[in-house]
Design a protein around this motif. Structure first.
Motif, PDB file in Angstrom:
ATOM      1  N   LYS A  18       8.711  -4.402   1.107  1.00  0.00           N
ATOM      2  CA  LYS A  18       9.066  -2.629   1.403  1.00  0.00           C
ATOM      3  C   LYS A  18       8.058  -1.825   0.355  1.00  0.00           C
ATOM      4  CE  LYS A  18      13.415  -3.585   3.478  1.00  0.00           C
ATOM      5  NZ  LYS A  18      14.635  -2.755   3.579  1.00  0.00           N
ATOM      6  N   GLY A  19       8.061  -2.428  -0.551  1.00  0.00           N
ATOM      7  CA  GLY A  19       7.371  -1.589  -1.766  1.00  0.00           C
ATOM      8  C   GLY A  19       5.899  -1.099  -0.654  1.00  0.00           C
ATOM      9  N   LEU A  20       4.861  -2.079  -0.230  1.00  0.00           N
ATOM     10  CA  LEU A  20       3.858  -1.221   0.374  1.00  0.00           C
ATOM     11  C   LEU A  20       3.895  -0.144   0.771  1.00  0.00           C
ATOM     12  CD1 LEU A  20       2.836  -4.693   2.288  1.00  0.00           C
ATOM     13  CD2 LEU A  20       1.676  -3.823  -0.214  1.00  0.00           C
ATOM     14  N   ALA A  21       5.135   0.121   1.446  1.00  0.00           N
ATOM     15  CA  ALA A  21       5.105   1.966   1.866  1.00  0.00           C
ATOM     16  C   ALA A  21       4.902   2.766   0.832  1.00  0.00           C
ATOM     17  CB  ALA A  21       6.634   2.204   2.597  1.00  0.00           C
ATOM     18  N   HIS A  22       5.102   2.573  -0.642  1.00  0.00           N
ATOM     19  CA  HIS A  22       4.576   3.304  -1.436  1.00  0.00           C
ATOM     20  C   HIS A  22       3.375   3.905  -1.938  1.00  0.00           C
ATOM     21  CE1 HIS A  22       8.426   2.544  -3.803  1.00  0.00           C
ATOM     22  NE2 HIS A  22       8.002   1.488  -4.589  1.00  0.00           N
ATOM     23  N   ILE A  23       2.271   2.916  -1.127  1.00  0.00           N
ATOM     24  CA  ILE A  23       1.008   3.464  -0.581  1.00  0.00           C
ATOM     25  C   ILE A  23       0.418   3.961   0.059  1.00  0.00           C
ATOM     26  CG2 ILE A  23      -1.477   2.524   0.218  1.00  0.00           C
ATOM     27  CD1 ILE A  23       0.007  -0.416  -0.809  1.00  0.00           C
ATOM     28  N   GLY A  24       1.522   4.380   0.696  1.00  0.00           N
ATOM     29  CA  GLY A  24       1.526   5.266   2.674  1.00  0.00           C
ATOM     30  C   GLY A  24       1.512   6.638   1.735  1.00  0.00           C
ATOM     31  N   ALA A  25       2.606   6.420   0.943  1.00  0.00           N
ATOM     32  CA  ALA A  25       3.965   7.349   0.564  1.00  0.00           C
ATOM     33  C   ALA A  25       2.661   8.234  -0.359  1.00  0.00           C
ATOM     34  CB  ALA A  25       5.041   7.621   0.326  1.00  0.00           C
ATOM     35  N   ILE A  26       1.503   7.924  -1.332  1.00  0.00           N
ATOM     36  CA  ILE A  26       1.334   8.014  -2.403  1.00  0.00           C
ATOM     37  C   ILE A  26       0.015   8.695  -1.361  1.00  0.00           C
ATOM     38  CG2 ILE A  26      -0.436   7.571  -4.123  1.00  0.00           C
ATOM     39  CD1 ILE A  26       1.387   5.917  -5.365  1.00  0.00           C
ATOM     40  N   LYS A  27      -0.514   8.107  -0.574  1.00  0.00           N
ATOM     41  CA  LYS A  27      -1.604   8.708   0.324  1.00  0.00           C
ATOM     42  C   LYS A  27      -1.344  10.190   0.533  1.00  0.00           C
ATOM     43  CE  LYS A  27      -4.546   7.854   4.277  1.00  0.00           C
ATOM     44  NZ  LYS A  27      -4.649   7.140   5.532  1.00  0.00           N
ATOM     45  N   ALA A  28      -0.158  10.685   1.491  1.00  0.00           N
ATOM     46  CA  ALA A  28       0.388  11.243   1.608  1.00  0.00           C
ATOM     47  C   ALA A  28       0.445  12.678   0.872  1.00  0.00           C
ATOM     48  CB  ALA A  28       1.760  11.546   2.075  1.00  0.00           C
ATOM     49  N   ILE A  29       0.808  12.176  -0.473  1.00  0.00           N
ATOM     50  CA  ILE A  29       1.332  12.934  -1.753  1.00  0.00           C
ATOM     51  C   ILE A  29       0.371  13.377  -2.101  1.00  0.00           C
ATOM     52  CG2 ILE A  29       1.488  12.730  -3.691  1.00  0.00           C
ATOM     53  CD1 ILE A  29       3.738  10.874  -3.672  1.00  0.00           C
ATOM     54  N   ALA A  89      -4.847   6.128  -3.694  1.00  0.00           N
ATOM     55  CA  ALA A  89      -4.131   5.527  -2.581  1.00  0.00           C
ATOM     56  C   ALA A  89      -4.854   4.403  -1.634  1.00  0.00           C
ATOM     57  CB  ALA A  89      -3.482   5.982  -1.626  1.00  0.00           C
ATOM     58  N   ARG A  90      -6.215   5.057  -1.398  1.00  0.00           N
ATOM     59  CA  ARG A  90      -7.142   4.433   0.093  1.00  0.00           C
ATOM     60  C   ARG A  90      -7.614   3.022  -0.762  1.00  0.00           C
ATOM     61  NH1 ARG A  90     -12.538   3.636  -0.484  1.00  0.00           N
ATOM     62  NH2 ARG A  90     -12.811   5.254  -2.432  1.00  0.00           N
ATOM     63  N   GLN A  91      -7.967   2.587  -2.204  1.00  0.00           N
ATOM     64  CA  GLN A  91      -8.150   1.750  -2.591  1.00  0.00           C
ATOM     65  C   GLN A  91      -7.333   0.543  -3.263  1.00  0.00           C
ATOM     66  OE1 GLN A  91      -9.994   3.156  -6.355  1.00  0.00           O
ATOM     67  NE2 GLN A  91     -11.787   3.015  -6.309  1.00  0.00           N
ATOM     68  N   LEU A  92      -5.667   1.399  -3.113  1.00  0.00           N
ATOM     69  CA  LEU A  92      -4.724   0.704  -3.385  1.00  0.00           C
ATOM     70  C   LEU A  92      -4.611  -0.285  -1.762  1.00  0.00           C
ATOM     71  CD1 LEU A  92      -1.745   2.773  -5.008  1.00  0.00           C
ATOM     72  CD2 LEU A  92      -3.614   0.727  -6.376  1.00  0.00           C
ATOM     73  N   ASP A  93      -4.936   0.626  -0.828  1.00  0.00           N
ATOM     74  CA  ASP A  93      -4.442   0.285   0.472  1.00  0.00           C
ATOM     75  C   ASP A  93      -5.516  -0.884   0.973  1.00  0.00           C
ATOM     76  OD1 ASP A  93      -3.264  -0.299   3.491  1.00  0.00           O
ATOM     77  OD2 ASP A  93      -4.434   1.121   4.189  1.00  0.00           O
ATOM     78  N   SER A  94      -6.781  -1.408  -0.242  1.00  0.00           N
ATOM     79  CA  SER A  94      -8.082  -2.253   0.516  1.00  0.00           C
ATOM     80  C   SER A  94      -7.476  -3.382  -0.081  1.00  0.00           C
ATOM     81  CB  SER A  94      -9.028  -1.680   0.289  1.00  0.00           C
ATOM     82  OG  SER A  94      -9.798  -0.503   0.881  1.00  0.00           O
ATOM     83  N   ILE A  95      -6.737  -3.285  -1.530  1.00  0.00           N
ATOM     84  CA  ILE A  95      -6.513  -4.353  -2.110  1.00  0.00           C
ATOM     85  C   ILE A  95      -5.912  -5.320  -1.622  1.00  0.00           C
ATOM     86  CG2 ILE A  95      -5.662  -5.223  -4.596  1.00  0.00           C
ATOM     87  CD1 ILE A  95      -6.961  -2.039  -5.830  1.00  0.00           C
ATOM     88  N   PHE A  96      -3.988  -4.249  -1.144  1.00  0.00           N
ATOM     89  CA  PHE A  96      -2.977  -4.888  -0.521  1.00  0.00           C
ATOM     90  C   PHE A  96      -3.486  -5.866   0.929  1.00  0.00           C
ATOM     91  CE2 PHE A  96      -1.375  -3.093  -4.437  1.00  0.00           C
ATOM     92  CZ  PHE A  96      -0.243  -3.736  -4.664  1.00  0.00           C
ATOM     93  N   ASN A  97      -4.357  -4.636   1.075  1.00  0.00           N
ATOM     94  CA  ASN A  97      -4.878  -5.670   3.014  1.00  0.00           C
ATOM     95  C   ASN A  97      -5.367  -6.651   2.983  1.00  0.00           C
ATOM     96  OD1 ASN A  97      -4.767  -5.356   5.459  1.00  0.00           O
ATOM     97  ND2 ASN A  97      -6.582  -4.591   5.315  1.00  0.00           N
ATOM     98  N   ALA A  98      -6.256  -6.728   1.486  1.00  0.00           N
ATOM     99  CA  ALA A  98      -6.975  -7.904   1.598  1.00  0.00           C
ATOM    100  C   ALA A  98      -6.144  -8.960   0.469  1.00  0.00           C
ATOM    101  CB  ALA A  98      -8.325  -8.349   0.598  1.00  0.00           C
ATOM    102  N   VAL A  99      -5.479  -9.467   0.445  1.00  0.00           N
ATOM    103  CA  VAL A  99      -4.040 -10.238  -0.513  1.00  0.00           C
ATOM    104  C   VAL A  99      -3.486 -11.066   0.731  1.00  0.00           C
ATOM    105  CG1 VAL A  99      -1.786 -10.370  -1.959  1.00  0.00           C
ATOM    106  CG2 VAL A  99      -4.088  -8.347  -2.410  1.00  0.00           C
ATOM    107  N   ASP A 100      -3.563 -12.258   0.115  1.00  0.00           N
ATOM    108  CA  ASP A 100      -3.205 -13.507   0.589  1.00  0.00           C
ATOM    109  C   ASP A 100      -1.976 -13.835   0.465  1.00  0.00           C
ATOM    110  OD1 ASP A 100      -1.979 -15.481   2.163  1.00  0.00           O
ATOM    111  OD2 ASP A 100      -3.449 -16.962   1.750  1.00  0.00           O
ATOM    112  N   PHE A 101      -0.723 -13.232   0.879  1.00  0.00           N
ATOM    113  CA  PHE A 101       1.289 -13.241  -0.312  1.00  0.00           C
ATOM    114  C   PHE A 101       1.437 -13.981  -0.450  1.00  0.00           C
ATOM    115  CE2 PHE A 101       0.087  -8.158   0.644  1.00  0.00           C
ATOM    116  CZ  PHE A 101       0.581  -7.926  -0.482  1.00  0.00           C
ATOM    117  N   GLU A 102       0.852 -14.785   0.147  1.00  0.00           N
ATOM    118  CA  GLU A 102       2.097 -16.352   0.691  1.00  0.00           C
ATOM    119  C   GLU A 102       1.623 -17.075  -0.361  1.00  0.00           C
ATOM    120  OE1 GLU A 102       2.501 -20.470   3.485  1.00  0.00           O
ATOM    121  OE2 GLU A 102       1.801 -17.989   4.611  1.00  0.00           O
ATOM    122  N   THR A 103      -0.037 -17.347  -0.535  1.00  0.00           N
ATOM    123  CA  THR A 103      -0.629 -17.772  -1.660  1.00  0.00           C
ATOM    124  C   THR A 103      -0.718 -17.081  -3.060  1.00  0.00           C
ATOM    125  OG1 THR A 103      -2.486 -18.482   0.191  1.00  0.00           O
ATOM    126  CG2 THR A 103      -3.192 -18.604  -2.507  1.00  0.00           C
TER     127      THR A 103
END
Length: 742
Positions: free
Chosen positions: A37-48, A77-91
């Motif tokens: 759920k903490g990924l929502a921080h990225i979207g909120a930071i983008k609006a900030i 925020a844009r860079q954070l979004d790219s970073i976490f979008n590329a992460v395989d969280f299961e691995t």
């Protein structure tokens, strides 16, 4: 006179008001924990950011600490979004080490076992956590390498702090200095998911247990306006709690929700995304969660814009992130090596200081060291010298576990059903050795014992003993014509095939990537049929070979495939040469001979979910025309290779035979959903005797097949179903395989 006095009194007030209106308002940002759920921080930071707010201080807990630390270190925020979008969280969470980063020995081990458990003192143990957090630590270290020399978190591009919990006392621990990746890892060390983290002799776990919304800490930093993003779970109703994890989260939320009423009141701009439908492990829904954070922050646009208008804009330096950094490693310092030698550690890290390393090479070395399973924690720090070189400092915490029980199961069309139990003992005689015993039961009994002294970059030593057995109905073409006086009238006969092999070998790493080895081998080979013939004891059987062979061997291997069963990227090259010098037993007409084999494979991703793998291989025998037991036998799929028995789609096992073979296989895999694959495949081959001598190897393609398959990656190994058609036979074959090969 009165007007003059009034103006004199009014002037200071106006001046004060003007100064008050232009003062620099300090704005702090508090980020709660909440797992995925903490990924929502990225979207909120983008609006900030869109509101043109400049954050002056960040506090965070757990996932809020991870995202907060990266934002504080200079990412937007844009860079954070790219970073976490590329992460395989299961691995990332499961501490799965990339296959390409493992040693050749560890690749073979990882491709065999489905479950590993501690087994000291013959008692099965349960791991204290799912993950040691090594992958998270490695990722954070890489992402924050540009601020690695900053130990005081208030000196980051945006000052930062995070919260952890002291496991012994249950009290909150404020982390404002030290190694940033380690502090953040401690803040997010959720019990049972991640192992505790030790910092300054304090054992720390997830800060969300005691303070999941660290607003008071920001107040102490003199913030005038505090923006809070709250992604915590609300208390659930009893009917919605149906797992152990949910029970644990509900208990943890009792305290956090009790304190939130007061904390909300202290928050000037309180942002709470609507993410009730997601859980702390809903990483697959990351895009939707980020969007929910952005939408929630946008509803406070007026307040955000007003807060931004009260700030004096600062020209903060732009952070430059290098795509690939290279470090000149001058010295390596290793602490905590009581059980394993310095040479062992450096060999796993693939470091020979002084030398230059890219960050990718260094990270592979860390993964390789972690793959041994010999360390609870691998902490490291890179410091820069005045001459621009770097020193590496490792702080290792060795694992006390010495014995492991490993289990696996498998089905294929040659060995049929098999169940494997393995006991592995580390440090049996020396600090760097591993003793391992596989016992396989099922339709065919097998075993493998291995003893290995790992010398890292030096020559490692191995001893192995292995027994393989299967019985299989095969075509009479399996039999070389010179081995029987009269061909049987049967179309098929049942073969009982047994191989007992003992090997001593020496191997080392060449040029950081190639495994080079040589050794000596004793092989007792016996195969017979009870369908034909009568032996000297009047038993119904014919023995085709019953001989001990002695040979020397050499090999070279390069393997960078990212996956053994469903490769998407990488190369594999294998070369092997065996010289058979002596025999003892049934092969009375033995003449020395040699066998050479080579293989090259290449995997490449065409798109995010489509990849291909092409594999070409071949082999030939030189001399020894009267010894046919080591001919190449092709057919079937999915079984463990023994001697020169090799897979080939569209044919039953051991259908094709010759002392020379060439084979090429192409597979195109479409990952239609995560870990589910639809594949188109085909293979071609020439198999026969002396194909290179009479140039028949290139005349035509003698054997081929193509087909359609389905594959699934599971924790117990791959499940594969393949349907193949052979034009030469004008018939089809089903190949069904389940579990890791062993």
């Amino acid at each position: 006179m009165k007007k003059i006095i009034f103006i004199l009194l009014l002037f200071p007030l106006c001046l004060f008001a003007q100064e008050e209106g232009t003062q620099d308002v300090k704005i702090g940002l508090v980020l709660s924990g909440g797992g995925a759920k903490g990924l929502a921080h990225i979207g909120a930071i983008k609006a900030i950011e869109e509101a043109r707010i400049q954050i002056d201080y960040i506090s965070g807990t757990s996932m809020g600490a991870i995202i907060g630390a990266l934002y504080a270190s200079g990412y937007n925020a844009r860079q954070l979004d790219s970073i976490f979008n590329a992460v395989d969280f299961e691995t990332l969470i499961r501490d799965e080490v990339p296959r390409s980063a493992k040693t050749h020995y560890e690749k073979k081990e990882a491709d065999r076992y489905a479950l590993t458990l501690p087994f000291d003192h013959f008692k099965i143990g349960i791991p204290s956590s799912l993950s040691k957090g090594q992958n998270v630590y490695n990722l954070l270290s890489k992402l924050t390498s540009h601020v690695r020399d900053i130990n005081d978190f208030s000196q980051l591009p945006i000052p930062f702090l995070c919260i952890a919990t002291d496991l012994e006392t249950g009290t909150p621990v404020l982390l404002e200095s030290g190694q940033l990746p380690k502090a953040v890892l401690a803040s997010g060390a959720l019990p049972s998911l991640f192992s505790p983290v030790t910092i300054d002799d304090r054992v720390l776990i997830d800060g969300g247990i005691v303070n999941n919304y660290p607003i008071e800490e920001l107040e102490g930093k003199g913030m005038d306006i505090i923006i809070g993003i709250d992604v915590q779970d609300d208390l659930k109703e009893g009917k919605d709690i149906n797992s152990a994890i949910q029970v644990m989260l509900q208990i943890n939320n009792f305290g956090t929700q009790r304190n939130m009423a007061n904390k909300r009141g202290k928050t000037d701009i309180y942002i709470q995304p609507d993410i009730k439908e997601y859980s702390v492990v809903s990483f697959a829904e990351g895009r939707k969660i980020v969007a929910a954070g952005y939408d929630a922050a946008k509803t406070h646009l007026d307040k955000l814009t007003e807060a931004a208008s009260k700030q004096q804009k600062k020209n903060r330096p732009e952070i430059i992130f290098e795509a690939e950094q290279t470090y000149h490693i001058k010295n390596v310092e290793i602490k905590g090596t009581a059980l394993y030698t310095r040479a062992y550690v450096l060999g796993k890290l693939k470091i020979k200081a002084p030398e230059k390393l890219t960050y990718t090479q260094f990270n592979h070395g860390i993964n390789n060291l972690a793959a041994t399973g010999n360390y609870k924690n691998i902490d490291y720090k890179l410091t820069e010298n005045k001459d621009g070189t770097h020193n590496l400092i490792f702080m290792l915490t060795e694992s006390e576990n010495r014995v492991q029980l490993r289990l696996s199961a498998h089905y294929d069309e040659l060995y049929n059903t098999s169940f494997l139990a393995n006991v592995t003992r580390k440090r049996l005689f020396t600090n760097n050795d591993i003793a391992s015993l596989d016992v396989v039961v099922g339709d065919n009994i097998r075993y493998k014992a291995n003893y290995y002294i790992d010398k890292g970059y030096y020559w490692s030593i191995g001893l192995s003993s292995e027994y393989n057995f299967f019985d299989q109905d095969v075509s009479v073409s399996f039999l070389a014509s010179e081995m029987i006086e009269e061909p049987p009238t049967l179309n098929e006969i049942e073969i009982e095939y047994s191989d007992f092999t003992n090997t001593i070998y020496f191997e080392t790493i060449f040029k950081r990537s190639f495994l080079v080895g040589l050794g000596a081998e004793h092989k007792y080979l016996k195969y017979l049929s009870k369908n034909i013939g009568i032996d000297e004891n009047l038993n119904l059987r014919t023995v085709f070979d019953n001989t001990s062979y002695y040979n020397a061997l050499g090999y070279i291997v390069f393997d960078s495939l990212d996956n053994t069963y469903f490769p998407k990227n990488g190369f594999i090259f294998q070369g092997e040469f065996k010289l058979y010098l002596l025999s003892e037993g049934g092969d009375e007409d033995f003449d020395s001979f040699s066998i050479a084999k080579g293989r090259f494979g290449y995997a490449h991703s065409i798109s995010d979910n489509i990849s291909f793998f092409v594999n070409s291989e071949g082999g030939f025998k030189i001399g020894g025309n009267d010894t046919a037991s080591f001919d190449f036998f092709l057919g079937g799929y999915g079984y463990k290779k023994v001697n020169n028995i090799l897979p080939f789609y569209g044919y039953e096992p051991l259908s094709l035979r010759g002392n020379t073979y060439l084979k090429t296989t192409l597979s195109i895999d479409w990952e239609c959903t995560k870990k589910n694959y639809i594949s188109l495949f085909g293979n071609i081959a020439n198999v026969g005797d002396d194909l290179f001598i009479d140039n028949r190897w290139a005349d035509s393609i003698d054997y081929s097949a193509f087909g359609l398959g389905y594959g699934l990656e599971t924790p117990l190994g791959p499940l594969e179903v393949k349907y193949a058609y052979s034009p030469e036979r004008d018939t089809t074959e089903w190949h069904i395989v389940a579990g890791f090969k062993f």
